[in-house]
Enzyme design. Sequence first.
Site, short mmCIF file in Angstrom:
data_model
loop_
_atom_site.label_atom_id
_atom_site.label_comp_id
_atom_site.label_asym_id
_atom_site.label_seq_id
_atom_site.Cartn_x
_atom_site.Cartn_y
_atom_site.Cartn_z
N HIS A 1 0.79 -1.19 0.15
CA HIS A 1 -0.05 -0.05 0.10
C HIS A 1 0.78 1.13 -0.05
CE1 HIS A 1 -4.18 -1.91 0.91
NE2 HIS A 1 -3.33 -3.01 1.05
N ASP B 1 3.50 9.28 -0.90
CA ASP B 1 2.31 8.72 -0.62
C ASP B 1 2.12 7.82 -1.39
OD1 ASP B 1 0.03 8.15 1.15
OD2 ASP B 1 -0.43 10.49 0.93
#
Length: 481
Positions: free
Chosen positions: A178, A386
């Site tokens: 992720h 991110d």
Amino acid sequence: MTDELTPTTQPSQVSPSAPLNRPIVIAANRLPVMRDDNTESGWTASPGGLVRALLPMLRSSGGTWVGWTGEPDDNAEPFSVDGVDLHPVPISAEEVLLYYEGVSNDGLWPLYHDALRESTYDSLQWNAYRNVNERFASTLADIAPANAIVWIHDYHLQLVPAILRRLRPDLTIGFFLHIPFPPYELFSRLPWRNEIIEGLLGCDLVGFQRPMGAANFAACAQQLLEVEEHNGVIKLPTHHASVGVFPISIDFAEVEEMAAGRATRKLTSQIRARLGDPEVILLGVDRLDYTKGIGLRLRAFDALLESGEIDPERCVMVQVATPTREAVEHYQDERREIEQLVGEINGRFSRIGLPVIHYLYQTLSYDELIALYRAGDVMLVTPFRDGMNLVAKEYAAAHIDGDGVLVLSEFAGAADELTDAVLVNPHDDRALQRAIVTAVEMHRHERRQRMSGLRQQVQRMDVQGWADRFLANLVAPNSRS
Ligand code: GDG
């Protein structure tokens, strides 16, 4: 990066077809539930698109989710929530310190996000990481039905695939990361670099959020283990490991439906009124994490108030900073810094009863969050780095009025898809200030055009499609032959 890596540089293309008709077992550090005294089982499903996308799949395939309850030394027995079987893996208080707060959040997290803080590499911690990974693998080996699909999630469990393959070669094993996967120059600092790559290569398919993560992983595997990567496939003596790109998303329809509800509309108007009915509400919503660039954004706002480019009588900022990893020192430092900045800016630019920054160190209910998204005229998503950033996608899905501007860091995975945002390099302070002014001053026509593009993109690529594409690629013959 060489052109040989082209197959991993675009989102993977095998489309979902028929249902898989095979049991699926999910493994993640945390189970997808939280304690709730108001339910018969004492548990309720955690909020979030990932859980909502995966639970129905588990229910229909008769599968199981394996993970930690979140409480140290919890020896909870397997249980069911909403027809889904959950299998707890116990983690001791000491392992929480060493495996979770230590290796995972103080070692791997900063390194994988471009080493934004000094990382800790401690062999005692690493032994705990290995032990917990072995425990997950042996639990999976015990409970996975013959020929099942096992889908492992995130950086806490990178050793599980190889251990599991040794124990259960009949399984089809996938892994999704992720967060970003760093370039060789950073990854090679890790004393356990080979073990991690070997761990992940135990998979049939390793998935990443962005093309760069996939390319970095393939390059690290080639450099460290001298394996050959060709067309996104690494051929190993026991099996073939594929590498692919699967940008995660949200449940668009659900966010849209919540945003359209009467209660949300009412709450949105209340929020605007309570903020003093400003012309422009600038909004930030993040876990209070040093990767999210909250301080940068506050400093940019400060500079614009100082220069007069933003008028505090017209604009207010709301920053939700959700508490997270409070035991880790870097997070305590980050919180202190942000709260000092908020205090300084409010001290200079607020008026009585009208702070210029409304700062909430709280976890809001999802209903409140959606209402806040709707109230936000300009959403500021400015991470240094991110994996994806779901807040950016939720903001677009919540703006059913077709208005609103997203300012988005180029360093968020979402920037690959959300090209109708005002994209910015947040490391460039003047560029960030300009991006905020552009968003605040943007003409209504352009705002609507861009928001329409954002919403179409998120609707087209939602979380269900993400899960379906990953699983379709995992079982596709070309990923394993
Ligand atoms: C990791 C990767 C990747 C936030 N505050 C509240 C709240 N939230 C919810 C948001 C959103 C989620 O938390 C945050 O997701 P992000 O994607 O923004 O960030 P991470 O937590 O860092 O997630 C990231 C993600 O995994 C998925 O792969 O995108 O890059 O770092 O859904 O809505 N929810 C509620 N109250 C809050 O105050 N209810």
